[in-house]
Write an enzyme that holds these catalytic residues in place. Structure first.
Site, PDB file in Angstrom:
ATOM      1  CG  MET A  12      -1.898  -1.198   1.169  1.00  0.00           C
ATOM      2  SD  MET A  12      -3.388  -0.953   2.133  1.00  0.00           S
ATOM      3  CE  MET A  12      -2.688  -0.685   3.757  1.00  0.00           C
ATOM      4  N   GLY A  13       2.162   1.094  -0.313  1.00  0.00           N
ATOM      5  CA  GLY A  13       3.031   2.257  -0.476  1.00  0.00           C
ATOM      6  C   GLY A  13       3.571   2.836   0.821  1.00  0.00           C
ATOM      7  CG  HIS A  60       6.983  -1.534   2.133  1.00  0.00           C
ATOM      8  ND1 HIS A  60       6.904  -0.435   2.959  1.00  0.00           N
ATOM      9  CD2 HIS A  60       5.749  -2.095   2.152  1.00  0.00           C
ATOM     10  CE1 HIS A  60       5.675  -0.335   3.446  1.00  0.00           C
ATOM     11  NE2 HIS A  60       4.954  -1.328   2.980  1.00  0.00           N
ATOM     12  CE  LYS A  76       4.163  -4.507  11.931  1.00  0.00           C
ATOM     13  NZ  LYS A  76       3.327  -3.736  11.065  1.00  0.00           N
TER      14      LYS A  76
HETATM   15  P1  AMP Z   1       1.609  -2.700   3.532  1.00  0.00           P
HETATM   16  O1  AMP Z   1       2.118  -1.665   2.564  1.00  0.00           O
HETATM   17  O2  AMP Z   1       1.591  -2.229   4.936  1.00  0.00           O
HETATM   18  O3  AMP Z   1       0.330  -3.341   3.077  1.00  0.00           O
HETATM   19  O4  AMP Z   1       2.686  -3.855   3.521  1.00  0.00           O
HETATM   20  C1  AMP Z   1       3.094  -4.462   2.313  1.00  0.00           C
HETATM   21  C2  AMP Z   1       3.865  -5.687   2.635  1.00  0.00           C
HETATM   22  O5  AMP Z   1       4.993  -5.356   3.444  1.00  0.00           O
HETATM   23  C3  AMP Z   1       3.045  -6.715   3.451  1.00  0.00           C
HETATM   24  O6  AMP Z   1       3.322  -8.023   2.956  1.00  0.00           O
HETATM   25  C4  AMP Z   1       3.578  -6.517   4.845  1.00  0.00           C
HETATM   26  O7  AMP Z   1       3.481  -7.695   5.638  1.00  0.00           O
HETATM   27  C5  AMP Z   1       5.009  -6.166   4.582  1.00  0.00           C
HETATM   28  N1  AMP Z   1       5.592  -5.444   5.714  1.00  0.00           N
HETATM   29  C6  AMP Z   1       5.049  -4.414   6.399  1.00  0.00           C
HETATM   30  N2  AMP Z   1       5.860  -4.051   7.413  1.00  0.00           N
HETATM   31  C7  AMP Z   1       6.929  -4.875   7.370  1.00  0.00           C
HETATM   32  C8  AMP Z   1       8.125  -5.008   8.147  1.00  0.00           C
HETATM   33  N3  AMP Z   1       8.364  -4.221   9.193  1.00  0.00           N
HETATM   34  N4  AMP Z   1       8.994  -5.978   7.806  1.00  0.00           N
HETATM   35  C9  AMP Z   1       8.753  -6.792   6.742  1.00  0.00           C
HETATM   36  N5  AMP Z   1       7.666  -6.718   5.972  1.00  0.00           N
HETATM   37  C10 AMP Z   1       6.758  -5.769   6.274  1.00  0.00           C
END
Ligand code: AMP
Length: 298
Positions: free
Chosen positions: A24-25, A31, A143
């Site tokens: 989601m950016g 990421h 996470k």
């Molecule tokens: P989001 O943009 O928050 O939807 O996250 C995108 C991807 O990044 C998802 O697969 C999350 O699980 C992963 N993600 C978010 N935070 C972390 C983190 N601290 N370490 C590793 N992966 C993460």
């Protein structure tokens, strides 16, 4: 870095093995680590950037979700992304979807219990990304442990011909799990936020030393939260890693997860536990080699 807006345009630029990294950016190192891991396993790395309205059960959370497209595009490229698929809402949902995608057996507890509709919204958008982009591999972070269980089972149950890869959580130097929402943490709440990972890491130590009781492991986390003044954790739970349902005893691959409000920010975090091997505590930005040495790999 090619920016694409449609599923068809994205697929037209593929060559070889294709890896998808859904996001989601507002990128952080978590990421970027996913993008780097994907780069190591594929010929074409597609990073998707879509703030999916369907998965926000709280409208205020959606409207204030942080965005910075130019910065994200530069970071994704520097980390090895080939394409940034950033569709408009109309490309993903030309009409309000009539279909429902839900995995009730994996969504009843934890996030599913505390964010009604959230996991169903995730399941719909991830099914659309799987179907519309047809990657060979899809990378997700541990996470979001329940989400990882869900998107893995979604691919299996609907026979999407792809492999889901889960990668370790990236943490700040003080242990706080990286999150796009951390920018909203007030400086005075930062110390309390640290207690989340402190509790989880203490529980991981106990599990590695042989503790198998879910109640004891959860209690170690709750004690750290309470000591930091966070008495109102939404949940602290030991759960089966594949089904995200609570288990009383650490007798299989599991994760110990929590959700808590720190000031105005709702944070989640977890550690993965395995009675037969080392815990996955995630990777601290300042000590990547040490944690990788313990087997924290995608
Ligand atoms: P989001 O943009 O928050 O939807 O996250 C995108 C991807 O990044 C998802 O697969 C999350 O699980 C992963 N993600 C978010 N935070 C972390 C983190 N601290 N370490 C590793 N992966 C993460």
């Amino acid at each position: 870095m090619k920016v694409t807006r449609t599923f068809a345009e994205t697929r037209a630029a593929y060559r070889g093995v294709v890896a998808l990294v859904p996001t989601m950016g507002f990128f952080h190192e978590g990421h970027l680590a996913l993008i780097e891991a994907a780069r190591g396993r594929a010929d074409t790395v597609v990073v998707s950037l879509f703030v999916n309205p369907l998965q926000f059960n709280d409208r205020a959370d959606l409207s204030r979700y942080p965005r910075d497209f130019e910065r994200d595009a530069a970071l994704a490229e520097a980390s090895g992304g080939d394409m940034l698929f950033a569709p408009a809402v109309e490309e993903v949902y030309p009409e309000p979807p009539a279909v429902r995608v839900s995995l009730p057996a994996l969504s009843a507890e934890l996030e599913g219990a505390h964010r009604p509709g959230h996991l169903d919204g995730v399941a719909v958008v991830v099914a659309k990304l799987y179907a519309g982009l047809r990657p060979d591999l899809a990378f997700f972070g541990r996470k979001d442990a329940q989400q990882l269980a869900l998107v893995t089972r979604l691919a299996a149950d609907l026979s999407f011909p792809l492999q889901v890869v889960g990668c370790p959580t990236l943490r700040e130097q003080d242990g706080l799990a990286l999150s796009s929402r951390n920018v909203f943490l007030a400086p005075e709440d930062r110390a309390a936020a640290r207690s989340l990972s402190r509790g989880l890491l203490a529980a991981a130590d106990a599990a590695e030393a042989g503790e198998r009781s879910g109640a004891v492991l959860e209690g170690l986390v709750a004690a750290e939260l309470e000591a930091a003044g966070l008495a109102e954790a939404e949940y602290v739970a030991l759960a089966d890693a594949a089904t995200a349902t609570r288990i009383p005893t650490l007798d299989r691959r599991a994760f110990l997860a929590l959700a808590a409000r720190v000031g105005t920010v709702r944070l989640i975090d977890n550690v993965f536990l395995d009675p037969a091997g080392p815990a996955d505590r995630g990777v601290r930005l300042d000590r990547p080699s040490l944690l990788y040495a313990k087997g924290n790999r995608c």
